[in-house]
Design a protein around this motif. Sequence first.
Motif, short mmCIF file in Angstrom:
data_model
loop_
_atom_site.label_atom_id
_atom_site.label_comp_id
_atom_site.label_asym_id
_atom_site.label_seq_id
_atom_site.Cartn_x
_atom_site.Cartn_y
_atom_site.Cartn_z
N ALA A 80 0.72 -1.31 -0.15
CA ALA A 80 -0.12 0.00 -0.05
C ALA A 80 0.91 1.28 -0.01
N LYS A 81 1.87 1.20 0.61
CA LYS A 81 2.83 2.49 0.88
C LYS A 81 3.53 2.57 -0.43
N GLU A 82 3.93 1.47 -0.99
CA GLU A 82 4.72 1.64 -2.58
C GLU A 82 3.58 2.25 -3.49
N LEU A 207 -1.62 14.72 2.12
CA LEU A 207 -1.68 13.82 3.14
C LEU A 207 -1.63 12.26 2.61
N ALA A 208 -0.70 11.37 3.09
CA ALA A 208 -0.68 10.22 2.42
C ALA A 208 -0.67 9.06 3.59
N VAL A 232 -3.94 11.07 -0.40
CA VAL A 232 -3.28 9.93 -1.37
C VAL A 232 -3.46 8.71 -0.49
N THR A 233 -4.10 7.59 -1.04
CA THR A 233 -4.15 6.53 -0.46
C THR A 233 -3.90 5.54 -1.44
N GLU A 234 -3.99 4.06 -0.99
CA GLU A 234 -3.57 2.93 -2.14
C GLU A 234 -4.85 2.59 -2.87
N ARG A 251 -8.63 17.28 -3.76
CA ARG A 251 -8.27 16.26 -4.50
C ARG A 251 -7.77 15.13 -3.92
N ILE A 252 -8.55 13.87 -4.43
CA ILE A 252 -8.41 12.63 -3.59
C ILE A 252 -7.51 11.75 -4.88
N LEU A 253 -6.60 11.07 -4.49
CA LEU A 253 -5.94 10.22 -5.51
C LEU A 253 -5.86 8.84 -4.88
#
Length: 253
Positions: A80-82, A207-208, A232-234, A251-253
């Motif tokens: 997920a972090k990658e 925000l990650a 940003v999430t996975e 914005r959401i990625l």
Amino acid sequence: MALKGTLDGETRRAALLELTDERGSLQLAEAAAMWGVHPMTIRRDFELLESAGRVRRVRGGIVPVQIDAFGTRQGRNLRAKERIAAKILPLLPDGGAVGLDSSTTAYVLADAVPATSGLTLVTNGLSAFDALARKPNVRSYLTGGEREEQNLSLVGALTISAFSAFHFDCSVLSALGVHGDSGTSESTLAQAAVKDAMARASASVILAVDASKLQSRARVRALTLDRIDVLVTELDPADPRLDPYRSTVPRIL
């Protein structure tokens, strides 16, 4: 002067545990002075807390058992972090200035930053700085501050002053929890203060967080969602788990 010398043993141990959780460690001599009791009394308190599985004894004091080794936490939700790092890399401006916190997610991003990017990165994370320092065309700065073992980070007034000295194109930070109503949260006031300083110094705040942090709260409030520019999430951006943040985060990625 003794702070709590009149407390009974059970209450004192609860207070000792709370202080240890907040600081990340507690020294025996300091605790004895603060509570106005003999060091052997505190030593017995530490032994009881260790027997209960609440702390781990180290030279001269204790640390909470909740504090995992950074490397252990780094391996948790690694894919997920990658994925998060891969989404963030295109957002980093060529040759720009970027603030980076001490989270394990930030470490994965630091490790993935191309050596040819020409970025200037400022971090309070010891592991992130080590990863960045090996990249010849990346200018990296490590803030000053007091060492905090939980995140292998630096915190405190010097850390805040260092982040405040820059104008960042963006800052990338994580959180212990993020909730649609209350925003981000941390385990300590010191960490929350660092995130606030980073946000204040940044034109954009990224925000990650991996999905395990969503709709959760930690002890200390940090940033409200209106201070976050990109989440940003996975997850796929259309995932319904991200719905609580859509009305506030642009914005959401």
